[in-house]
Enzyme design. Structure first.
Site, short mmCIF file in Angstrom:
data_model
loop_
_atom_site.label_atom_id
_atom_site.label_comp_id
_atom_site.label_asym_id
_atom_site.label_seq_id
_atom_site.Cartn_x
_atom_site.Cartn_y
_atom_site.Cartn_z
N HIS A 222 63.80 -6.20 48.82
CA HIS A 222 63.76 -7.14 49.94
C HIS A 222 63.18 -6.43 51.16
O HIS A 222 61.99 -6.49 51.42
CB HIS A 222 65.17 -7.68 50.17
CG HIS A 222 65.26 -8.86 51.09
ND1 HIS A 222 64.20 -9.38 51.75
CD2 HIS A 222 66.33 -9.63 51.44
CE1 HIS A 222 64.58 -10.41 52.47
NE2 HIS A 222 65.88 -10.58 52.30
N HIS A 261 51.98 -11.51 48.26
CA HIS A 261 53.21 -12.18 48.69
C HIS A 261 53.53 -13.29 47.71
O HIS A 261 52.62 -13.96 47.22
CB HIS A 261 53.03 -12.74 50.11
CG HIS A 261 54.33 -13.00 50.80
ND1 HIS A 261 55.06 -14.14 50.57
CD2 HIS A 261 55.02 -12.26 51.69
CE1 HIS A 261 56.15 -14.09 51.32
NE2 HIS A 261 56.16 -12.97 52.00
N ASP A 317 54.29 -6.50 56.11
CA ASP A 317 54.71 -5.10 56.00
C ASP A 317 53.54 -4.13 55.97
O ASP A 317 53.71 -2.94 56.18
CB ASP A 317 55.55 -4.92 54.73
CG ASP A 317 56.89 -5.60 54.85
OD1 ASP A 317 57.46 -5.56 55.94
OD2 ASP A 317 57.34 -6.18 53.85
C1 LIG Z 1 55.03 -9.44 46.66
C2 LIG Z 1 54.70 -9.42 45.17
C3 LIG Z 1 55.93 -9.03 44.36
C4 LIG Z 1 54.20 -10.79 44.72
O1 LIG Z 1 53.89 -10.70 43.38
P1 LIG Z 1 53.39 -11.96 42.53
O2 LIG Z 1 54.14 -13.15 42.93
O3 LIG Z 1 53.39 -11.54 41.11
O4 LIG Z 1 51.91 -12.11 43.07
P2 LIG Z 1 50.72 -12.86 42.40
O5 LIG Z 1 51.22 -13.83 41.37
O6 LIG Z 1 49.88 -13.38 43.50
O7 LIG Z 1 49.95 -11.68 41.64
C5 LIG Z 1 48.77 -11.91 40.96
C6 LIG Z 1 48.31 -10.64 40.32
O8 LIG Z 1 48.00 -9.66 41.30
C7 LIG Z 1 48.73 -8.48 41.10
N1 LIG Z 1 49.20 -7.97 42.37
C8 LIG Z 1 49.84 -8.69 43.33
N2 LIG Z 1 50.15 -7.87 44.34
C9 LIG Z 1 49.70 -6.65 44.02
C10 LIG Z 1 49.75 -5.39 44.67
N3 LIG Z 1 50.33 -5.25 45.85
N4 LIG Z 1 49.21 -4.32 44.05
C11 LIG Z 1 48.62 -4.45 42.85
N5 LIG Z 1 48.55 -5.62 42.18
C12 LIG Z 1 49.09 -6.69 42.76
C13 LIG Z 1 49.92 -8.92 40.26
O9 LIG Z 1 50.46 -7.85 39.51
C14 LIG Z 1 49.31 -9.99 39.40
O10 LIG Z 1 48.57 -9.33 38.36
P3 LIG Z 1 48.48 -9.98 36.89
O11 LIG Z 1 47.83 -11.33 37.09
O12 LIG Z 1 47.63 -9.01 36.15
O13 LIG Z 1 49.89 -10.06 36.39
C15 LIG Z 1 53.56 -8.41 44.89
O14 LIG Z 1 52.40 -8.83 45.55
C16 LIG Z 1 53.92 -6.99 45.26
O15 LIG Z 1 54.64 -6.31 44.53
N6 LIG Z 1 53.42 -6.51 46.45
C17 LIG Z 1 53.70 -5.16 46.88
C18 LIG Z 1 55.08 -5.02 47.46
C19 LIG Z 1 55.21 -5.64 48.83
O16 LIG Z 1 54.38 -5.44 49.70
N7 LIG Z 1 56.30 -6.36 49.03
C20 LIG Z 1 56.61 -6.99 50.29
C21 LIG Z 1 56.48 -8.47 50.20
S1 LIG Z 1 56.79 -9.20 51.78
#
Ligand SMILES: CC(C)(COP(=O)(O)OP(=O)(O)OC[C@H]1O[C@@H](n2cnc3c(N)ncnc32)[C@H](O)[C@@H]1OP(=O)(O)O)[C@@H](O)C(=O)NCCC(=O)NCCS
Length: 380
Positions: A222, A261, A317
């Protein structure tokens, strides 16, 4: 009885009606009570935004003055709280301290919690205000310095920086810190806000709801992504090495922190504002190292993602850690500062929950063993 569906992590489940926060993930828009985050970050401040969240409307001048006076009068920490900060286990995380402080403050209050019309959660504002002072005092004691009493003439954000540093921040730094608190004050049904509402739904006190919410925010899924972004910037070691670093990370299926996100499929509107703050602060401080590295990370990351047809943008972030770093705030305080701000949103949700309360009581899908015979200890 209505058909029951199973959604792991409650994903996609609407658990309540709420009039507090509207997020348009497709368009990248965020509103508190109908006011856009851009307008609030630009024209409002944390005190006024807190009023908006707690009362559902912007205050008139008289209401603002009296609310601001009440918030500022609650800033100073009692000697007992200062002792608590001083004597808390040295290696404990400040989030654990914040949880404990809220519970301790609760002991001073005669609670009236039946429903929002009679509760006194808006009378006592120390549960909203004092988190900032506690975080500042924690920092000072850890540096072997003394407590700095609050000033009444500074905004909530500027006063926090003053209490932490012992020196008044310049006007721009104070404005940025306060706006960062506005940007993080509310974000719908995230895990910590939902936690606060679940506890509130039992008609427990707002203090126990807030303390539970702090516990929820402490978890690494979170709060905490901005801390990891700054660690990434340190690991990369400069703009020139950023592209190679990102390519390597993505080749190794590593996540790049601060990108993507769950809700926003366009650029997080808070990230746009935060980026402006980071750029301006970097220029003013003659130190664009973090900004330059982040922009290179963003460029390479987005190019790689676009090749795969996945437009993924920075979230709040991505830039906030750099802003806090330039304001002299250490990484360990990034999540506590999130709590300093989000407490306003938590309290708004607690009040809203109580106005039309229904105890949260979902079910689980039983996947355990079938009924079996109890064997006495000597027969096992
Ligand atoms: C926030 C988060 C969990 C959302 O994930 P999600 O809901 O799966 O996002 P999406 O569905 O848009 O992802 C689509 C694809 O992009 C990839 N992707 C998304 N964010 C990514 C990142 N920061 N780095 C690398 N790959 C990423 C996913 O793994 C997914 O790949 P796939 O299709 O091969 O499985 C993810 O973007 C993440 O872990 N970000 C980094 C952590 C972070 O900054 N968290 C703070 C959030 S406020």
């Amino acid at each position: 009885m209505a058909e029951t569906t199973y959604a792991k992590g409650l994903e996609g489940v609407i658990a309540a009606e709420s009039g507090i926060c509207r997020i348009d993930g497709e368009q990248g828009k965020l509103y508190y009570l109908g006011y856009s985050i851009q307008d609030l970050a630009r024209f409002s401040d944390f005190e006024e935004t807190t009023y908006l969240l707690l009362y559902g409307k912007l205050p008139n001048r008289q209401e603002m003055e009296s609310f601001s006076m009440r918030m500022r009068a609650s800033r100073d920490l009692a000697p007992e709280i200062l002792d608590m900060v001083r004597n808390f286990p040295k290696d404990a995380h400040p989030m654990e301290l914040l949880q404990s402080v809220i519970s301790y403050l609760s002991g001073y209050v005669q609670h009236k919690i039946q429903h929002s019309a009679t509760c006194n959660c808006r009378d006592t504002l120390h549960q909203v205000v004092q988190l900032a002072g506690v975080v500042a005092a924690w920092r000072r004691f850890h540096e072997g310095k003394d407590y700095v009493p609050p000033r009444q003439d500074l905004s909530h954000g500027a006063n926090f920086l003053y209490m932490m540093r012992g020196e008044e921040p310049d006007e721009y730094e104070g404005k940025v810190m306060d706006a960062c608190l506005v940007l993080h004050a509310e974000h719908g049904f995230n895990a910590s806000t939902f936690t606060a509402r679940v506890v509130a739904s039992t008609l427990s006190t707002c203090y126990s709801s807030i303390s539970a919410a702090i516990g929820s925010l402490y978890g690494s899924l979170h709060g905490g992504a901005n801390e990891k972004v700054m660690t990434m910037v340190e690991q990369i070691g400069g703009k020139d090495k950023a592209a190679a670093w990102v390519n390597r990370a993505l080749d190794n299926k590593q996540k790049v922190m601060g990108m993507g996100h769950r809700v926003y499929k366009a650029k997080d509107p808070r990230a746009i504002i935060m980026e402006e703050f980071l750029l301006e602060l970097s220029k003013r401080k003659n130190n664009t190292r973090t900004y330059d590295t982040l922009k290179e990370v963003e460029k390479t990351f987005r190019e790689r993602m676009e090749e795969k047809g996945k437009p993924i943008y920075p979230n709040v972030d991505f830039f906030s850690g750099g802003v806090y770093d330039l304001l002299g705030i250490p990484k360990i305080l990034f999540t506590p500062i999130f709590a300093v701000s989000r407490v306003a949103g938590w309290l708004a949700h607690i009040l809203e929950q109580r106005r039309d309360n229904r105890l949260y009581r979902p079910k689980s899908l039983y996947v355990g063993t079938d009924p079996r015979e109890y064997l006495p200890l000597e027969n096992r």
